[in-house]
Design a protein around this motif. Structure first.
Motif, PDB file in Angstrom:
ATOM      1  N   GLU A 239       0.809  -1.215   0.000  1.00  0.00           N
ATOM      2  CA  GLU A 239       0.000   0.000   0.000  1.00  0.00           C
ATOM      3  C   GLU A 239       0.845   1.270   0.000  1.00  0.00           C
ATOM      4  OE1 GLU A 239      -3.443   0.240  -0.132  1.00  0.00           O
ATOM      5  OE2 GLU A 239      -3.191  -1.880  -0.621  1.00  0.00           O
ATOM      6  N   PHE A 240       2.111   1.161   0.386  1.00  0.00           N
ATOM      7  CA  PHE A 240       2.924   2.362   0.567  1.00  0.00           C
ATOM      8  C   PHE A 240       4.237   2.342  -0.201  1.00  0.00           C
ATOM      9  CE2 PHE A 240       3.071  -0.503   4.255  1.00  0.00           C
ATOM     10  CZ  PHE A 240       4.360  -1.001   4.119  1.00  0.00           C
ATOM     11  N   ALA A 241       4.507   1.277  -0.953  1.00  0.00           N
ATOM     12  CA  ALA A 241       5.687   1.306  -1.822  1.00  0.00           C
ATOM     13  C   ALA A 241       5.558   2.501  -2.762  1.00  0.00           C
ATOM     14  CB  ALA A 241       5.788   0.007  -2.617  1.00  0.00           C
ATOM     15  N   PRO A 242       6.676   3.098  -3.183  1.00  0.00           N
ATOM     16  CA  PRO A 242       6.586   4.308  -4.007  1.00  0.00           C
ATOM     17  C   PRO A 242       5.643   4.130  -5.197  1.00  0.00           C
ATOM     18  CG  PRO A 242       8.840   3.957  -3.327  1.00  0.00           C
ATOM     19  CD  PRO A 242       8.081   2.750  -2.862  1.00  0.00           C
ATOM     20  N   LEU A 243       4.718   5.074  -5.323  1.00  0.00           N
ATOM     21  CA  LEU A 243       3.719   5.024  -6.381  1.00  0.00           C
ATOM     22  C   LEU A 243       4.330   5.546  -7.678  1.00  0.00           C
ATOM     23  CD1 LEU A 243       0.750   4.508  -7.147  1.00  0.00           C
ATOM     24  CD2 LEU A 243       0.229   6.850  -6.416  1.00  0.00           C
ATOM     25  N   ARG A 244       4.375   4.692  -8.694  1.00  0.00           N
ATOM     26  CA  ARG A 244       4.976   5.038  -9.983  1.00  0.00           C
ATOM     27  C   ARG A 244       3.918   5.302 -11.052  1.00  0.00           C
ATOM     28  NH1 ARG A 244       9.952   5.841  -7.758  1.00  0.00           N
ATOM     29  NH2 ARG A 244      10.785   3.928  -6.812  1.00  0.00           N
ATOM     30  N   THR A 245       2.901   4.443 -11.124  1.00  0.00           N
ATOM     31  CA  THR A 245       1.859   4.554 -12.149  1.00  0.00           C
ATOM     32  C   THR A 245       0.507   4.319 -11.496  1.00  0.00           C
ATOM     33  OG1 THR A 245       3.390   3.623 -13.778  1.00  0.00           O
ATOM     34  CG2 THR A 245       1.074   3.746 -14.405  1.00  0.00           C
ATOM     35  N   VAL A 246      -0.465   5.169 -11.829  1.00  0.00           N
ATOM     36  CA  VAL A 246      -1.770   5.069 -11.178  1.00  0.00           C
ATOM     37  C   VAL A 246      -2.877   5.406 -12.163  1.00  0.00           C
ATOM     38  CG1 VAL A 246      -1.947   7.478 -10.385  1.00  0.00           C
ATOM     39  CG2 VAL A 246      -2.933   5.640  -8.994  1.00  0.00           C
ATOM     40  N   VAL A 247      -4.041   4.826 -11.943  1.00  0.00           N
ATOM     41  CA  VAL A 247      -5.259   5.207 -12.656  1.00  0.00           C
ATOM     42  C   VAL A 247      -6.041   6.146 -11.752  1.00  0.00           C
ATOM     43  CG1 VAL A 247      -7.384   4.406 -13.745  1.00  0.00           C
ATOM     44  CG2 VAL A 247      -5.312   2.992 -13.863  1.00  0.00           C
ATOM     45  N   LEU A 248      -6.320   7.347 -12.253  1.00  0.00           N
ATOM     46  CA  LEU A 248      -7.067   8.351 -11.491  1.00  0.00           C
ATOM     47  C   LEU A 248      -8.477   8.441 -12.053  1.00  0.00           C
ATOM     48  CD1 LEU A 248      -7.266  10.689  -9.428  1.00  0.00           C
ATOM     49  CD2 LEU A 248      -6.326  12.197 -11.193  1.00  0.00           C
TER      50      LEU A 248
ATOM     51  N   GLN B 253      -6.219   3.779  -8.508  1.00  0.00           N
ATOM     52  CA  GLN B 253      -5.857   2.365  -8.504  1.00  0.00           C
ATOM     53  C   GLN B 253      -4.435   2.243  -9.036  1.00  0.00           C
ATOM     54  OE1 GLN B 253      -5.373  -0.982  -7.571  1.00  0.00           O
ATOM     55  NE2 GLN B 253      -7.556  -0.579  -7.342  1.00  0.00           N
ATOM     56  N   PRO B 254      -3.489   1.804  -8.218  1.00  0.00           N
ATOM     57  CA  PRO B 254      -2.106   1.723  -8.694  1.00  0.00           C
ATOM     58  C   PRO B 254      -1.908   0.570  -9.658  1.00  0.00           C
ATOM     59  CG  PRO B 254      -2.284   0.856  -6.472  1.00  0.00           C
ATOM     60  CD  PRO B 254      -3.620   1.431  -6.802  1.00  0.00           C
ATOM     61  N   LEU B 255      -1.100   0.805 -10.660  1.00  0.00           N
ATOM     62  CA  LEU B 255      -0.615  -0.252 -11.542  1.00  0.00           C
ATOM     63  C   LEU B 255       0.833  -0.604 -11.208  1.00  0.00           C
ATOM     64  CD1 LEU B 255      -2.097   0.704 -15.019  1.00  0.00           C
ATOM     65  CD2 LEU B 255      -2.918  -1.045 -13.416  1.00  0.00           C
ATOM     66  N   LEU B 256       1.559   0.378 -10.666  1.00  0.00           N
ATOM     67  CA  LEU B 256       2.953   0.121 -10.311  1.00  0.00           C
ATOM     68  C   LEU B 256       3.265   0.814  -8.996  1.00  0.00           C
ATOM     69  CD1 LEU B 256       5.677  -1.126 -11.053  1.00  0.00           C
ATOM     70  CD2 LEU B 256       6.205   0.949 -12.348  1.00  0.00           C
ATOM     71  N   ARG B 257       3.587  -0.001  -7.995  1.00  0.00           N
ATOM     72  CA  ARG B 257       4.060   0.468  -6.682  1.00  0.00           C
ATOM     73  C   ARG B 257       5.242  -0.414  -6.300  1.00  0.00           C
ATOM     74  NH1 ARG B 257       1.980   3.810  -2.794  1.00  0.00           N
ATOM     75  NH2 ARG B 257      -0.214   4.443  -2.894  1.00  0.00           N
ATOM     76  N   THR B 258       6.402   0.115  -6.414  1.00  0.00           N
ATOM     77  CA  THR B 258       7.584  -0.662  -6.082  1.00  0.00           C
ATOM     78  C   THR B 258       8.752   0.248  -5.764  1.00  0.00           C
ATOM     79  OG1 THR B 258       9.105  -2.370  -6.868  1.00  0.00           O
ATOM     80  CG2 THR B 258       8.239  -0.871  -8.528  1.00  0.00           C
ATOM     81  N   GLY B 259       9.581  -0.176  -4.835  1.00  0.00           N
ATOM     82  CA  GLY B 259      10.765   0.587  -4.483  1.00  0.00           C
ATOM     83  C   GLY B 259      11.885   0.334  -5.472  1.00  0.00           C
TER      84      GLY B 259
END
Length: 332
Positions: free
Chosen positions: A18-27, A326-332
Motif C-alpha cells: 500500500e505504501f511502496a513508491p507510487l509510480r503509475t496510477v489510474v485516477l 488504482q495503482p498499476l505500479l508500486r515498487t521501491g
C-alpha cells in the motif's frame, strides 16, 4: 483517454504494498448518474449526511447539480497536480458512452472511484464484482487503460465471476460473489480483505484466496462495522510499522500482524468522513484532506510529509483519495 507509454516501452504492472513508491496510477473520472430510486436506507448507512445520493433521484450530476460537478472536477485536477509534482504517471479512464448510460437505465451508472472496479495485487490485475447495481458496469471505461497498459505487461489479468441475479425484493442483492478493490489492502504477500455486508462478501474472499494462495499469498478476512463500506474506510497502511485506523470499526481488532504497529487513531464519525482514506505516495509522503489536519499533524510527528487537497465533494459521494486511484505500479 489514458496517457500513452513512451514508444517502445513495455508497461510494468506490480503492486508490492500500500505504501511502496507510487509510480503509475489510474485516477478516476468525475462521472455519476444516481439511481432513479434510492438504495435501501440500510445500504446508504455509510454515506455522510450531506451526500447528494441520500436525496437525489436519478440523473447525471453534470445536469442535476452543475456547480457541485464543477467543484468535483476541480478537486480531481488539484489532486492530479500533486501526483504530477511527485513524478507519478497518471492514466485516466474514458467517459461512459451514451449507449452505456442508456443501458444502465433506472439503476444509474458510475465512473467515479477507480479503486473498486478492479485492483492490483503483485502481478495480478483483477476485475472486481460490484454489489451496488449502479456500479456493476463501472469497469467498462477502465478497460481502455487495461488494454493499453495491462495486456502488454508481464502480469496476470482475470475477473471475478459475474454475481448471481437476485430477486427484485432481495435487499442483500444476492449471494455474489462480491469483491471490491476498496476492501483489498496489500502488504507484500499478505492481503487483507474487509467485509461489512455492504460490499465484498465471504464468497468473493474465498475466490480471491483460491486465486492468490497458490502463488504464495495469504488472504485474511477483516470484519468491519456495518457502517463501513470498505476496509480502506477503517484502515490505512502509511508505511511499514505505521497505520491510520478506526478501531471502533474493527469488531475483532486489528489483524494480528499489525497489532504492534504505531497507529494514528480516529473515531467512527471521522472514519465515516473518510479520515483513513488518504493515499501514501511513498513511505515518506501522504495525501489527505485539510479537514483531517489533526491526522496529518500526528503523521508529521512520525516524520511523514503530508500534502493536503480539499476533497469535500468527492468525500460526500462516499470515497476519498485511495478510492479515487488504482495503482498499476508500486515498487521501491
Amino acid at each position: 483517454m489514458s496517457d500513452s507509454a513512451e514508444v517502445g516501452e513495455t508497461p510494468e504492472v506490480y503492486v508490492e504494498s500500500e505504501f511502496a513508491p507510487l509510480r503509475t496510477v489510474v485516477l478516476a473520472r468525475s462521472e455519476v448518474g444516481l439511481p432513479a430510486s434510492a438504495a435501501t436506507s440500510s445500504d446508504l448507512r455509510f454515506l455522510p449526511a450531506d451526500s447528494p445520493a441520500r436525496s437525489a433521484r436519478g440523473g447525471d450530476m453534470r445536469d442535476t447539480d452543475p456547480a457541485r460537478q464543477a467543484r468535483w472536477e476541480k478537486e480531481r485536477e488539484e489532486f492530479r497536480t500533486v501526483l504530477d509534482r511527485h513524478g507519478v504517471r497518471v492514466h485516466s479512464p474514458r467517459l461512459l458512452t451514451p449507449a452505456e448510460k442508456a443501458y444502465a437505465g433506472a439503476d444509474g451508472y458510475a465512473n467515479f472511484f477507480a479503486r473498486d472496479p478492479f485492483f492490483t495485487v503483485g502481478r495480478h490485475v483483477v476485475e472486481a464484482s460490484m454489489r451496488f447495481l449502479h456500479r456493476r458496469r463501472e469497469v467498462l471505461p477502465v478497460r481502455e487503460v487495461i488494454r493499453e497498459h495491462v495486456y502488454p505487461a508481464d502480469c496476470a489479468y482475470v475477473a471475478v465471476p459475474m454475481p448471481e441475479v437476485a430477486a427484485p425484493d432481495d435487499p442483500t442483492l444476492g449471494p455474489g460473489p462480491f469483491l471490491e478493490g476498496g476492501d483489498v489492502l496489500v502488504l507484500g504477500r499478505r492481503v487483507f480483505v474487509g467485509t461489512s455486508g455492504l460490499a465484498s462478501n465471504r464468497l468473493g474472499i474465498r475466490w480471491l484466496a483460491k486465486l492468490l494462495e497458490p502463488h504464495g499469498y495469504t488472504v485474511e478476512t477483516v470484519r468491519l462495522h456495518e457502517r463501513m463500506l470498505h476496509l480502506d474506510c477503517a484502515l490505512g497502511l502509511v508505511r511499514e510499522g505505521l497505520l491510520v485506523v478506526c478501531e471502533e470499526a474493527l469488531p475483532d481488532g486489528l489483524p494480528e500482524s499489525l497489532r504492534d504497529w504505531d497507529r494514528v487513531t480516529v473515531d467512527l464519525e471521522q472514519a465515516g468522513r473518510l479520515a483513513t482514506n488518504g493515499l501514501p505516495l511513498s513511505p515518506e509522503v501522504y495525501v489527505t484532506d485539510p479537514v483531517f489536519a489533526s491526522v496529518g499533524k500526528r503523521l508529521e510527528d512520525f516524520g511523514v510529509h503530508v500534502e493536503y487537497v480539499d476533497f469535500s465533494v468527492t468525500r460526500s459521494l462516499g470515497g476519498s483519495f485511495r478510492c479515487s486511484t488504482q495503482p498499476l505500479l508500486r515498487t521501491g
